[in-house]
Structure formats: structure tokens, C-alpha cells
Design a protein around this motif. Structure first.
Motif, PDB file in Angstrom:
ATOM      1  N   SER A 114      -6.094   4.532   2.179  1.00  0.00           N
ATOM      2  CA  SER A 114      -5.252   3.838   1.206  1.00  0.00           C
ATOM      3  C   SER A 114      -6.024   2.615   0.714  1.00  0.00           C
ATOM      4  O   SER A 114      -6.314   1.704   1.490  1.00  0.00           O
ATOM      5  CB  SER A 114      -3.927   3.414   1.847  1.00  0.00           C
ATOM      6  OG  SER A 114      -3.179   4.540   2.249  1.00  0.00           O
ATOM      7  N   LYS A 140      -1.215   0.588  -4.029  1.00  0.00           N
ATOM      8  CA  LYS A 140      -2.390   1.259  -3.492  1.00  0.00           C
ATOM      9  C   LYS A 140      -2.580   2.630  -4.110  1.00  0.00           C
ATOM     10  O   LYS A 140      -1.665   3.196  -4.708  1.00  0.00           O
ATOM     11  CB  LYS A 140      -2.270   1.393  -1.972  1.00  0.00           C
ATOM     12  CG  LYS A 140      -1.041   2.166  -1.511  1.00  0.00           C
ATOM     13  CD  LYS A 140      -0.901   2.103  -0.003  1.00  0.00           C
ATOM     14  CE  LYS A 140       0.362   2.830   0.478  1.00  0.00           C
ATOM     15  NZ  LYS A 140       0.533   2.733   1.934  1.00  0.00           N
ATOM     16  N   ILE A 197      -6.107  -0.695  -1.091  1.00  0.00           N
ATOM     17  CA  ILE A 197      -5.148  -1.737  -1.446  1.00  0.00           C
ATOM     18  C   ILE A 197      -5.587  -2.388  -2.756  1.00  0.00           C
ATOM     19  O   ILE A 197      -6.541  -3.169  -2.796  1.00  0.00           O
ATOM     20  CB  ILE A 197      -5.032  -2.790  -0.321  1.00  0.00           C
ATOM     21  CG1 ILE A 197      -4.817  -2.111   1.034  1.00  0.00           C
ATOM     22  CG2 ILE A 197      -3.905  -3.756  -0.638  1.00  0.00           C
ATOM     23  CD1 ILE A 197      -3.594  -1.229   1.099  1.00  0.00           C
ATOM     24  N   LYS A 223      -1.385  -6.818  -3.394  1.00  0.00           N
ATOM     25  CA  LYS A 223      -0.448  -7.012  -2.292  1.00  0.00           C
ATOM     26  C   LYS A 223       0.274  -8.340  -2.444  1.00  0.00           C
ATOM     27  O   LYS A 223      -0.346  -9.358  -2.743  1.00  0.00           O
ATOM     28  CB  LYS A 223      -1.198  -6.966  -0.947  1.00  0.00           C
ATOM     29  CG  LYS A 223      -0.310  -6.992   0.273  1.00  0.00           C
ATOM     30  CD  LYS A 223      -1.154  -6.834   1.537  1.00  0.00           C
ATOM     31  CE  LYS A 223      -0.286  -6.784   2.782  1.00  0.00           C
ATOM     32  NZ  LYS A 223      -1.111  -6.614   4.008  1.00  0.00           N
ATOM     33  N   ASP A 260       5.395  -1.225  -6.775  1.00  0.00           N
ATOM     34  CA  ASP A 260       4.821  -0.049  -6.124  1.00  0.00           C
ATOM     35  C   ASP A 260       5.488   1.239  -6.587  1.00  0.00           C
ATOM     36  O   ASP A 260       5.293   2.309  -5.996  1.00  0.00           O
ATOM     37  CB  ASP A 260       4.919  -0.167  -4.607  1.00  0.00           C
ATOM     38  CG  ASP A 260       6.364  -0.259  -4.114  1.00  0.00           C
ATOM     39  OD1 ASP A 260       7.293  -0.169  -4.939  1.00  0.00           O
ATOM     40  OD2 ASP A 260       6.560  -0.423  -2.900  1.00  0.00           O
TER      41      ASP A 260
END
Length: 385
Positions: free
Chosen positions: A307, A48, A309, A312, A355
Motif C-alpha cells: 500500500s 493510498k 501512502i 495521510k 479515501d
């Protein structure tokens, strides 16, 4: 002399040889490096980017008067709910002397025209009655009588038009002087009413303040702002380095600083096609509509973070990114997996999203494998402890 030099050189060689033997012996006495091990885990990895902004109403309506004057009374306060048509304020008109004089002169002119038309009508009425009697006796022809009749009807119409002009001039005078007149009813210009239903967010004027009507040359004075606080959006900005990664329709996770332990879902609806330079960087405006906020009251203007996204992966096999090594030639990722006591085997990996801390492992290892921590610190200086 030569013999002395030879002896010195031999002694130096023996000393160097002894020092080398001592170094190797001391090296053998050191403990071998023991690598720690870590195992893969099942994680949800979210990629994100964060945008800062605020929460604002989706539609905010500014209520403005359609006549200039002075606020005589205000009937609402910020925070109240109003319905469409509710009375918001009463305006007292302060007429312009020049305009008022012009309106008076218009009334006088139209009244004069009316009196003149009435006199003409009386003359035409007498002529009509006389010609009608002659026509009935057969003295004049039908064509002659028709001409007289038409002249009479035209004069009668002129009187009606003059009477309408007088009434219009009187109404215009009343509007200039008081802001309203008979016949306007609920649309009296001195009464400002809500054009939509919602919460009053702000009332920037007070009783006694002068206000200007909204027209083609002036946007007018705002008396109140009204919005539906159940339909809120996030307005923020993202840096030019991030705008290429986002697109409309991506989910947002909104956190409001003033509301603890609460997260709101939203959808990215808008990305500005043009950036604005701020503090040496180009920023792009974004907007996202909040969902399911019926049970929570969010005040307009609260600071918030969104945030966005980008990607994911839920419940996937993951390892710390620091455990991954890269082949010097092929640049392909791999890890070293324990196959015995401090014995390791290389295993190539297929990686997914990361991430920055955890990375998804699509293939190459299993959850039971023990991975070598290859870049662990061998010693920490005293000043760093």
C-alpha cells in the motif's frame, strides 16, 4: 343531441375533479419524510494505492565456476548460512583431448629449447673460462674479455628463460588435465568457494552435472545463489494510471499473504522510467526497501501487496462522503445541519483529503452538528430485501 354531449362533458369534468380531490386527500394522509441524522467523527484518513509483487533479496549473488567440468561433490544445501570463502563444491575436470595434446607438444618444444640452451651455455662456459685465463695473463685486452663475458651472461639468461618456459608448460598441462597445479594453493580452480556471506537460497545443480566456466562468451553455470535475507526489498508493478501519483521516498505498508497479522514498513526507492505492456495495460516496476525485519524470517519470493501512502491526515474531523452535496451553480460542497425537528440549515464546507468513503472537513461544521442524510432510500422493493 347537443344536450346529450353537454351532459357527458359535464359528467367527465365532475369525475376528473373528484379524482383530483381524492388524490390530494390521499396524499395528505401519507406520513411526511423523516430524515435520519449523522454526526461527524474524528478519524485518520489515508489515501493510498496498492501494488502487487513479491519479496526478494536486495542483493542475490550467483556463484559460478572459473573452469568447466563435472560436479564431483556439493558441500552445501539450500537454507544453510555460509561465510565468504567457505567451500561450496568440488569440480572434476574432463580435459579436452585436442587441448591436452597441444599442451604436451608445448612441453616437448620447451624442453628441447632448454636442452639447446644448456648446450650453448656449456660452450660459452668453456670459452669464458679460456678467455678469462688469457685476460689474467695479459694476453687479451679488457674490451675483448668484456665481449666474451656479455655473451656468456646472455646465454645464461637464455637457459633460465627456457627453464621458466618448461615449468610454465608443465603447469599449463596440469591445469588442463586436473584443473589445478602446484603453487595455486587455496585458489585451486577445482574448488568453488562462496564469494559473499549469507543464506544459500538455491542449489540448481547436483553431483554429476556438467558445468561451464564464466567467460566473455558465456555467463557460466550457476552452482548456487547466496543472499543476505536480512536485507529484503519489495518488487512490484503499478498501473500507468497510478504511476503519476507516486514518487520516490513515499512510505509503503507491506502485507505478505503467507504471514498473517503482520505488516512491514518500507520506503519506495525506485520507479521504472519505462513501462512494459502487460495484458493490454502498461505496468511500471517499483522497488521498496523493507525496514525492521530482524525478528521475522521472510522467505524470498513470497507474494506481497504494497500500500503506497499517497496522503495521510491523522485525527481530523471527518464525515461520510455520501453526506456531502454540491451546489448546482457554484459546485461548492455543503451539508444540511439540523436546527430543529426536521428543520435544516445549509452550511458550506471546506474539504480536505478523501479515501472514497470518508472525507476530511477543514471548516464549516463542528463535531456536535447533526447532518441530514439527504440521499437515503425511501423504500426498498420486495425483491431487493
Amino acid at each position: 343531441m347537443k344536450r346529450t354531449k353537454t351532459v357527458i362533458i359535464l359528467i367527465a369534468i365532475v369525475a376528473l375533479f373528484g379524482i383530483s380531490l381524492f388524490y390530494l386527500w390521499q396524499k395528505n394522509q401519507e406520513d411526511p419524510i423523516t430524515y435520519t441524522l449523522e454526526s461527524p467523527t474524528v478519524e485518520t484518513i489515508i489515501v493510498k494505492t496498492v501494488a502487487t509483487g513479491s519479496i526478494v533479496p536486495k542483493e542475490e549473488v550467483l556463484i559460478k565456476p572459473n573452469i568447466s567440468g563435472v560436479i564431483e561433490e556439493i558441500f552445501i544445501e539450500a537454507g544453510e548460512y555460509v561465510k565468504q570463502g567457505d567451500l561450496i563444491a568440488q569440480i572434476k575436470v574432463i580435459p579436452n583431448a585436442s587441448t591436452l595434446t597441444s599442451a604436451k607438444n608445448s612441453i616437448a618444444t620447451n624442453q628441447t629449447a632448454l636442452q639447446t640452451a644448456k648446450i650453448n651455455l656449456q660452450t660459452q662456459q668453456s670459452n669464458y673460462d679460456r678467455q678469462k685465463a688469457l685476460f689474467e695473463k695479459g694476453v687479451i685486452s679488457a674490451n675483448d674479455f668484456e665481449g666474451v663475458n656479455n655473451s656468456y651472461l646472455q646465454t645464461k639468461q637464455s637457459v633460465e628463460q627456457a627453464r621458466i618456459n618448461v615449468n610454465s608448460a608443465n603447469q599449463n598441462y596440469d591445469i588442463i588435465k586436473t584443473g589445478t597445479t602446484s603453487g595455486l594453493g587455496s585458489i585451486a580452480q577445482t574448488q568453488v568457494r562462496a564469494t559473499v556471506s549469507g543464506m544459500v537460497l538455491d542449489v540448481p545443480v547436483k553431483a554429476g552435472n556438467q558445468v561451464i566456466e564464466a567467460n566473455n562468451f558465456n555467463e557460466g553455470t550457476s552452482i548456487a545463489s547466496i543472499a543476505d535475507v536480512k536485507q529484503m526489498i519489495f518488487e512490484g508493478k503499478v498501473d500507468e494510471s497510478e504511476v503519476g501519483k507516486i514518487k520516490e521516498g513515499l512510505p509503503l505498508e507491506i502485507t505478505v499473504g503467507a504471514i498473517e497479522n503482520k505488516q512491514f514498513e518500507a520506503v519506495l526507492d525506485y520507479i521504472a522510467p519505462k513501462g512494459v505492456a502487460e495484458n493490454g495495460a502498461v505496468q511500471f516496476e517499483i522497488k521498496g526497501t523493507l525496514k525492521k525485519i530482524d525478528s521475522t524470517f521472510i522467505r524470498a519470493g513470497l507474494s506481497a501487496n504494497a500500500s503506497i501512502i499517497l496522503n495521510k491526515a491523522e485525527k481530523v474531523l471527518a464525515i461520510k462522503e455520501a453526506l456531502v452535496q454540491y451546489d448546482e451553480e457554484t459546485k461548492k460542497p455543503f451539508v444540511e445541519v439540523a436546527i430543529g425537528d426536521q428543520k435544516f440549515e445549509r452550511k458550506d464546507l471546506e474539504l480536505g483529503i478523501s479515501d472514497g468513503i470518508l472525507v476530511e472537513v477543514k471548516s464549516g461544521i463542528s463535531i456536535t452538528d447533526k447532518i441530514k442524510v439527504w440521499n437515503q432510500l425511501q423504500g426498498v422493493p420486495d425483491y431487493a430485501q
